[in-house]
Design a protein around this motif. Structure first.
Motif, PDB file in Angstrom:
ATOM      1  N   LEU A   3       0.856  -1.175   0.000  1.00  0.00           N
ATOM      2  CA  LEU A   3       0.000   0.000   0.000  1.00  0.00           C
ATOM      3  C   LEU A   3       0.898   1.233   0.000  1.00  0.00           C
ATOM      4  O   LEU A   3       1.997   1.206   0.559  1.00  0.00           O
ATOM      5  N   ASN A   5       0.478   5.832  -0.103  1.00  0.00           N
ATOM      6  CA  ASN A   5      -0.296   7.055  -0.321  1.00  0.00           C
ATOM      7  C   ASN A   5       0.597   8.264  -0.556  1.00  0.00           C
ATOM      8  O   ASN A   5       0.163   9.400  -0.424  1.00  0.00           O
ATOM      9  N   GLU A  81     -10.084  -7.379  -0.636  1.00  0.00           N
ATOM     10  CA  GLU A  81     -10.193  -6.012  -1.144  1.00  0.00           C
ATOM     11  C   GLU A  81      -8.794  -5.433  -1.230  1.00  0.00           C
ATOM     12  O   GLU A  81      -7.954  -5.688  -0.367  1.00  0.00           O
ATOM     13  N   HIS A  82      -8.563  -4.606  -2.273  1.00  0.00           N
ATOM     14  CA  HIS A  82      -7.232  -4.020  -2.417  1.00  0.00           C
ATOM     15  C   HIS A  82      -7.305  -2.790  -3.307  1.00  0.00           C
ATOM     16  O   HIS A  82      -7.839  -2.845  -4.418  1.00  0.00           O
ATOM     17  N   THR A  85      -4.518   2.336  -1.193  1.00  0.00           N
ATOM     18  CA  THR A  85      -4.448   2.763   0.214  1.00  0.00           C
ATOM     19  C   THR A  85      -5.296   1.910   1.152  1.00  0.00           C
ATOM     20  O   THR A  85      -5.434   2.259   2.325  1.00  0.00           O
ATOM     21  N   ASN A  86      -5.829   0.807   0.675  1.00  0.00           N
ATOM     22  CA  ASN A  86      -6.755   0.024   1.499  1.00  0.00           C
ATOM     23  C   ASN A  86      -6.611  -1.459   1.154  1.00  0.00           C
ATOM     24  O   ASN A  86      -6.452  -1.827  -0.019  1.00  0.00           O
ATOM     25  N   GLY A 110      -8.531  -5.322   8.318  1.00  0.00           N
ATOM     26  CA  GLY A 110      -8.441  -4.240   7.352  1.00  0.00           C
ATOM     27  C   GLY A 110      -7.302  -3.286   7.672  1.00  0.00           C
ATOM     28  O   GLY A 110      -6.984  -3.044   8.842  1.00  0.00           O
ATOM     29  N   TYR A 111      -6.700  -2.732   6.624  1.00  0.00           N
ATOM     30  CA  TYR A 111      -5.658  -1.715   6.745  1.00  0.00           C
ATOM     31  C   TYR A 111      -6.020  -0.559   5.824  1.00  0.00           C
ATOM     32  O   TYR A 111      -6.261  -0.765   4.622  1.00  0.00           O
ATOM     33  N   LYS A 112      -6.043   0.650   6.379  1.00  0.00           N
ATOM     34  CA  LYS A 112      -6.395   1.831   5.592  1.00  0.00           C
ATOM     35  C   LYS A 112      -5.426   2.953   5.886  1.00  0.00           C
ATOM     36  O   LYS A 112      -5.215   3.312   7.049  1.00  0.00           O
ATOM     37  N   SER A 114      -4.241   6.888   5.703  1.00  0.00           N
ATOM     38  CA  SER A 114      -4.715   8.267   5.616  1.00  0.00           C
ATOM     39  C   SER A 114      -3.596   9.174   6.107  1.00  0.00           C
ATOM     40  O   SER A 114      -3.274   9.161   7.300  1.00  0.00           O
TER      41      SER A 114
END
Length: 280
Positions: A3, A5, A81-82, A85-86, A110-112, A114
């Motif tokens: 991931l 950002n 899910e991918h 950033t998530n 889950g990993y998000k 920000s």
């Protein structure tokens, strides 16, 4: 799996859905699992946090084997899910897990990203037709810097129990961590075992460098948390661990439903929780 950002560059392993690397400004913040000290970086603790007496537990009149911290960290998760950033990973019960833990479940991690923060989310789904007892917890390990101190979001002294060599939580011997704003991490600090800190005494634990500047902050709503690194001198990392559950009290061999801090999930219900890690 990666991931990014533009601020954080993150690696997560499908094995254990384990956060393995966080790099910001070319600096690695996470412990890199050198087995000389400890071969993990941020394992998921499920369906147990801590150990059980003789690595066994009782449930509804039957006895089951269970290793310390459960088994989720030992299995490959499915990436469901991918995006940049998530990511969301899923572990589903199998015939093998039901030998150790007789429930149908799904565990979603889950990993998000920000800005400079990662939110780690947990969802536990009880797919059985009876109440499901469980614990869940985090175990992220962060690289230490010279002169690192803990900082808590409280000015009160911290009361804690130690984890003994047999894996039990020594609840008969409460100890005090003197909190003068900063608590230095020193050689031998955890030679008597991990610190177990109960009763919502803090909800933010930060690591500060020798200039008292925060470089990692862990925020959580869990009712208790652990602090740990292995015994010895010059250990290069420390763990800050939000928990919903903990190790057994000495001698406890009762039913799992009666274990301290056990979570109880109704049939076909879902438990949700999260914590955040800010890299400063």
């Amino acid at each position: 799996m990666k991931l990014s950002n533009g601020i954080l560059n993150v690696k997560i392993a499908e094995h254990g859905a384990e956060l393995r690397s966080v790099i910001k400004n070319d600096t690695e913040y996470m412990w890199q699992a050198d087995p000389k000290y400890w071969g993990k970086t941020s394992p998921i603790l499920f369906p147990f946090v801590g150990a059980s007496l003789n690595d066994e537990y009782s449930l509804n009149g039957k006895t089951y084997k269970m290793q310390q911290h459960g088994f989720a960290r030992e299995y490959d998760f499915e990436l469901i899910e991918h995006s940049d950033t998530n990511a969301v990973f899923r572990l589903t019960s199998t015939a093998e897990t039901r030998v150790k833990y007789p429930y149908e479940f799904k565990l979603l991690i889950g990993y998000k990203l920000s800005e400079n923060t990662i939110t780690v989310s947990w969802s536990v789904v009880n797919e059985s037709n009876s109440d499901m007892p469980f614990s869940i917890g985090a175990h992220p390990a962060f690289n230490l810097r010279p002169g690192t101190s803990f900082k808590f979001n409280t000015d009160k002294d911290i009361k804690y129990f130690s984890i003994q060599d047999d894996g039990s939580c020594d609840i008969a011997n409460e100890k005090t961590l003197k909190n003068d704003g900063y608590v230095p991490i020193y050689n031998g600090m955890f030679d008597t075992g991990a610190y177990v800190i109960e009763d919502n005494q803090a909800s933010v634990v930060s690591l500060c460098d020798s200039d008292k500047k925060e470089y990692v902050s862990v925020r959580f709503t869990a009712p208790l948390f652990g602090l740990w690194h292995p015994k010895g001198n010059n250990i290069p990392f420390v763990c800050i661990e939000p928990w919903y559950g903990r190790a057994y009290k000495p001698g406890f061999d009762g039913d799992l439903f009666d274990r301290d801090y056990i979570q109880k999930l109704a049939p076909h219900d879902t438990f949700n929780a999260e914590y955040t890690i800010e890299y400063i």
